[in-house]
Motif scaffolding. Structure first.
Motif, PDB file in Angstrom:
ATOM      1  N   PHE A 201       0.849  -1.189   0.000  1.00  0.00           N
ATOM      2  CA  PHE A 201       0.000   0.000   0.000  1.00  0.00           C
ATOM      3  C   PHE A 201       0.885   1.240   0.000  1.00  0.00           C
ATOM      4  O   PHE A 201       1.755   1.394   0.866  1.00  0.00           O
ATOM      5  CB  PHE A 201      -0.870  -0.045   1.258  1.00  0.00           C
ATOM      6  N   VAL A 202       0.690   2.120  -0.960  1.00  0.00           N
ATOM      7  CA  VAL A 202       1.456   3.374  -1.064  1.00  0.00           C
ATOM      8  C   VAL A 202       0.604   4.531  -0.556  1.00  0.00           C
ATOM      9  O   VAL A 202      -0.584   4.645  -0.899  1.00  0.00           O
ATOM     10  CB  VAL A 202       1.877   3.623  -2.527  1.00  0.00           C
ATOM     11  N   THR A 203       1.213   5.401   0.242  1.00  0.00           N
ATOM     12  CA  THR A 203       0.507   6.575   0.741  1.00  0.00           C
ATOM     13  C   THR A 203       1.491   7.687   1.073  1.00  0.00           C
ATOM     14  O   THR A 203       2.681   7.445   1.280  1.00  0.00           O
ATOM     15  CB  THR A 203      -0.330   6.228   1.997  1.00  0.00           C
ATOM     16  N   HIS A 204       0.975   8.922   1.129  1.00  0.00           N
ATOM     17  CA  HIS A 204       1.727  10.057   1.667  1.00  0.00           C
ATOM     18  C   HIS A 204       1.311  10.346   3.108  1.00  0.00           C
ATOM     19  O   HIS A 204       1.920  11.191   3.773  1.00  0.00           O
ATOM     20  CB  HIS A 204       1.469  11.318   0.832  1.00  0.00           C
ATOM     21  N   ASP A 205       0.270   9.678   3.588  1.00  0.00           N
ATOM     22  CA  ASP A 205      -0.338   9.968   4.880  1.00  0.00           C
ATOM     23  C   ASP A 205       0.279   9.062   5.947  1.00  0.00           C
ATOM     24  O   ASP A 205       0.033   7.854   5.957  1.00  0.00           O
ATOM     25  CB  ASP A 205      -1.854   9.742   4.777  1.00  0.00           C
ATOM     26  N   LEU A 206       1.067   9.637   6.863  1.00  0.00           N
ATOM     27  CA  LEU A 206       1.759   8.825   7.866  1.00  0.00           C
ATOM     28  C   LEU A 206       0.789   8.188   8.855  1.00  0.00           C
ATOM     29  O   LEU A 206       1.013   7.064   9.312  1.00  0.00           O
ATOM     30  CB  LEU A 206       2.790   9.678   8.611  1.00  0.00           C
ATOM     31  N   ALA A 207      -0.291   8.884   9.201  1.00  0.00           N
ATOM     32  CA  ALA A 207      -1.287   8.290  10.095  1.00  0.00           C
ATOM     33  C   ALA A 207      -1.950   7.087   9.431  1.00  0.00           C
ATOM     34  O   ALA A 207      -2.211   6.065  10.083  1.00  0.00           O
ATOM     35  CB  ALA A 207      -2.330   9.332  10.494  1.00  0.00           C
ATOM     36  N   GLU A 208      -2.237   7.204   8.139  1.00  0.00           N
ATOM     37  CA  GLU A 208      -2.797   6.082   7.397  1.00  0.00           C
ATOM     38  C   GLU A 208      -1.823   4.909   7.398  1.00  0.00           C
ATOM     39  O   GLU A 208      -2.212   3.749   7.591  1.00  0.00           O
ATOM     40  CB  GLU A 208      -3.107   6.523   5.969  1.00  0.00           C
ATOM     41  N   ALA A 209      -0.545   5.199   7.200  1.00  0.00           N
ATOM     42  CA  ALA A 209       0.477   4.155   7.164  1.00  0.00           C
ATOM     43  C   ALA A 209       0.518   3.382   8.478  1.00  0.00           C
ATOM     44  O   ALA A 209       0.506   2.147   8.499  1.00  0.00           O
ATOM     45  CB  ALA A 209       1.839   4.763   6.857  1.00  0.00           C
ATOM     46  N   VAL A 210       0.568   4.100   9.593  1.00  0.00           N
ATOM     47  CA  VAL A 210       0.671   3.445  10.896  1.00  0.00           C
ATOM     48  C   VAL A 210      -0.612   2.706  11.238  1.00  0.00           C
ATOM     49  O   VAL A 210      -0.582   1.618  11.834  1.00  0.00           O
ATOM     50  CB  VAL A 210       1.027   4.479  11.984  1.00  0.00           C
ATOM     51  N   THR A 211      -1.753   3.245  10.837  1.00  0.00           N
ATOM     52  CA  THR A 211      -3.040   2.599  11.105  1.00  0.00           C
ATOM     53  C   THR A 211      -3.136   1.235  10.446  1.00  0.00           C
ATOM     54  O   THR A 211      -3.655   0.275  11.033  1.00  0.00           O
ATOM     55  CB  THR A 211      -4.192   3.496  10.615  1.00  0.00           C
ATOM     56  N   LEU A 212      -2.607   1.100   9.244  1.00  0.00           N
ATOM     57  CA  LEU A 212      -2.815  -0.113   8.453  1.00  0.00           C
ATOM     58  C   LEU A 212      -1.691  -1.134   8.571  1.00  0.00           C
ATOM     59  O   LEU A 212      -1.944  -2.341   8.493  1.00  0.00           O
ATOM     60  CB  LEU A 212      -2.983   0.270   6.981  1.00  0.00           C
ATOM     61  N   ALA A 213      -0.467  -0.699   8.740  1.00  0.00           N
ATOM     62  CA  ALA A 213       0.691  -1.525   8.400  1.00  0.00           C
ATOM     63  C   ALA A 213       1.122  -2.498   9.485  1.00  0.00           C
ATOM     64  O   ALA A 213       1.006  -2.247  10.683  1.00  0.00           O
ATOM     65  CB  ALA A 213       1.876  -0.624   8.048  1.00  0.00           C
ATOM     66  N   ASP A 214       1.696  -3.625   9.023  1.00  0.00           N
ATOM     67  CA  ASP A 214       2.584  -4.443   9.843  1.00  0.00           C
ATOM     68  C   ASP A 214       3.972  -3.810   9.858  1.00  0.00           C
ATOM     69  O   ASP A 214       4.680  -3.852  10.857  1.00  0.00           O
ATOM     70  CB  ASP A 214       2.733  -5.850   9.244  1.00  0.00           C
ATOM     71  N   ARG A 215       4.334  -3.234   8.691  1.00  0.00           N
ATOM     72  CA  ARG A 215       5.672  -2.668   8.528  1.00  0.00           C
ATOM     73  C   ARG A 215       5.582  -1.520   7.544  1.00  0.00           C
ATOM     74  O   ARG A 215       4.873  -1.603   6.544  1.00  0.00           O
ATOM     75  CB  ARG A 215       6.614  -3.756   8.002  1.00  0.00           C
ATOM     76  N   VAL A 216       6.290  -0.437   7.841  1.00  0.00           N
ATOM     77  CA  VAL A 216       6.323   0.728   6.953  1.00  0.00           C
ATOM     78  C   VAL A 216       7.731   0.870   6.398  1.00  0.00           C
ATOM     79  O   VAL A 216       8.713   0.824   7.149  1.00  0.00           O
ATOM     80  CB  VAL A 216       5.916   2.024   7.680  1.00  0.00           C
ATOM     81  N   VAL A 217       7.815   1.050   5.081  1.00  0.00           N
ATOM     82  CA  VAL A 217       9.077   1.309   4.405  1.00  0.00           C
ATOM     83  C   VAL A 217       9.127   2.781   4.025  1.00  0.00           C
ATOM     84  O   VAL A 217       8.193   3.298   3.400  1.00  0.00           O
ATOM     85  CB  VAL A 217       9.223   0.437   3.142  1.00  0.00           C
ATOM     86  N   VAL A 218      10.197   3.461   4.420  1.00  0.00           N
ATOM     87  CA  VAL A 218      10.408   4.858   4.048  1.00  0.00           C
ATOM     88  C   VAL A 218      11.424   4.895   2.912  1.00  0.00           C
ATOM     89  O   VAL A 218      12.536   4.370   3.039  1.00  0.00           O
ATOM     90  CB  VAL A 218      10.925   5.696   5.235  1.00  0.00           C
ATOM     91  N   MET A 219      11.031   5.528   1.795  1.00  0.00           N
ATOM     92  CA  MET A 219      11.929   5.690   0.652  1.00  0.00           C
ATOM     93  C   MET A 219      12.641   7.034   0.748  1.00  0.00           C
ATOM     94  O   MET A 219      12.072   8.026   1.211  1.00  0.00           O
ATOM     95  CB  MET A 219      11.141   5.618  -0.652  1.00  0.00           C
ATOM     96  N   SER A 220      13.870   7.057   0.285  1.00  0.00           N
ATOM     97  CA  SER A 220      14.629   8.300   0.231  1.00  0.00           C
ATOM     98  C   SER A 220      14.187   9.132  -0.967  1.00  0.00           C
ATOM     99  O   SER A 220      13.396   8.680  -1.801  1.00  0.00           O
ATOM    100  CB  SER A 220      16.118   7.993   0.108  1.00  0.00           C
TER     101      SER A 220
END
Length: 263
Positions: A201-220
């Protein structure tokens, strides 16, 4: 049930990852858009990718879908390189690709008809998919008659109907208002739990990322590379409202924000 992040089941040693990016890079002419990227996505994982605009988040999804080929390295899907269009994945974006001249049911049936499923099975599977996304009773409606959230459900049902191994989701809720987005978060978490599929799942929303994820990948920043991977150790199943009051929720967002390269 999904195993907790980092856990190992009895057969884990025999299971291949769902996706494995191995030194994958993408170039357009002399311009390097992304990479090299080394990243493994485990089966049944809900992985979220965040990063600045143009860093290659969508490019990673396109490599899995087979609509792009890497300039260097390879994309491994279920143990084999992706070398053409990958029919085993479902791809959902924020854009509405419903055909306006078809009903809701007609749009959902399309993937099955392309795959030449028997007619009786097409009707049954389409009805089941619409039931699961809460659109029973709207089978004969046309896209122009539906709200934005309902159109997103049609897109999800059209993907769900052929039961892909992987759901690729590129900012699917980016155009929705906050209340509707929260509702869709709840629905997508139920879908993930019910199907045991792998979600990227791709997003710009950090709250959305934390709400959904098992793991979040941050790209440079460009050319995008994996800068950070962060396990999200929050309880499941998640109530998308209550989870944001968890004391660790804000800490995860702070860590992700600090890792982002927005210069």
């Amino acid at each position: 049930m999904h195993a907790p992040t980092g856990s190992v089941d009895a057969g884990a040693g025999l299971r291949r990852p769902a996706i494995d990016f191995r030194d994958a890079s993408v170039r357009f002419g002399d311009f390097t858009a992304m990479g090299p990227v080394n990243l493994t996505v485990e089966r049944g994982e809900f992985l979220v990718i965040v990063g600045p605009s143009g860093c290659g988040k969508s490019t990673l999804l396109n490599l899995v879908a087979g609509t792009l080929q890497p300039f260097t390295g390879e994309t491994i899907f279920n143990g084999a390189p992706v070398e053409g269009l990958n029919p085993a994945v479902g791809y959902i974006t924020q854009k509405n690709y419903c055909l306006p001249w078809l009903t809701v049911e007609g749009n959902v049936r399309l993937p099955l008809e392309f795959r030449r499923f028997p007619k009786a099975q097409v009707a049954s599977l389409a009805a089941s998919a619409l039931e699961r996304v809460g659109l029973r009773g709207f089978e004969k409606a046309y896209p122009r008659q539906l709200s934005g959230g309902m159109l997103q459900r049609v897109m999800i049902a059209r993907t769900l109907v052929y039961e892909p191994d992987i759901y690729l989701m590129d900012e699917p809720f980016g155009s929705l208002d906050a209340l509707l987005r929260t509702k869709m978060h709840d629905e997508i978490l139920h879908l993930w739990k019910d199907t045991d599929a792998t979600f990227v799942f791709v997003t710009h929303d950090l709250a959305e990322a934390v709400t959904l994820a098992d793991r979040v990948v941050v790209m440079s920043g460009r050319p995008g590379q994996v800068k950070l991977t962060l396990d999200i150790d929050l309880p499941r199943p998640r109530d998308v409202v209550d989870i944001q009051s968890n004391p660790r929720f804000g800490g995860y967002i702070k860590t992700l924000w600090e890792a982002l390269d927005l210069n």
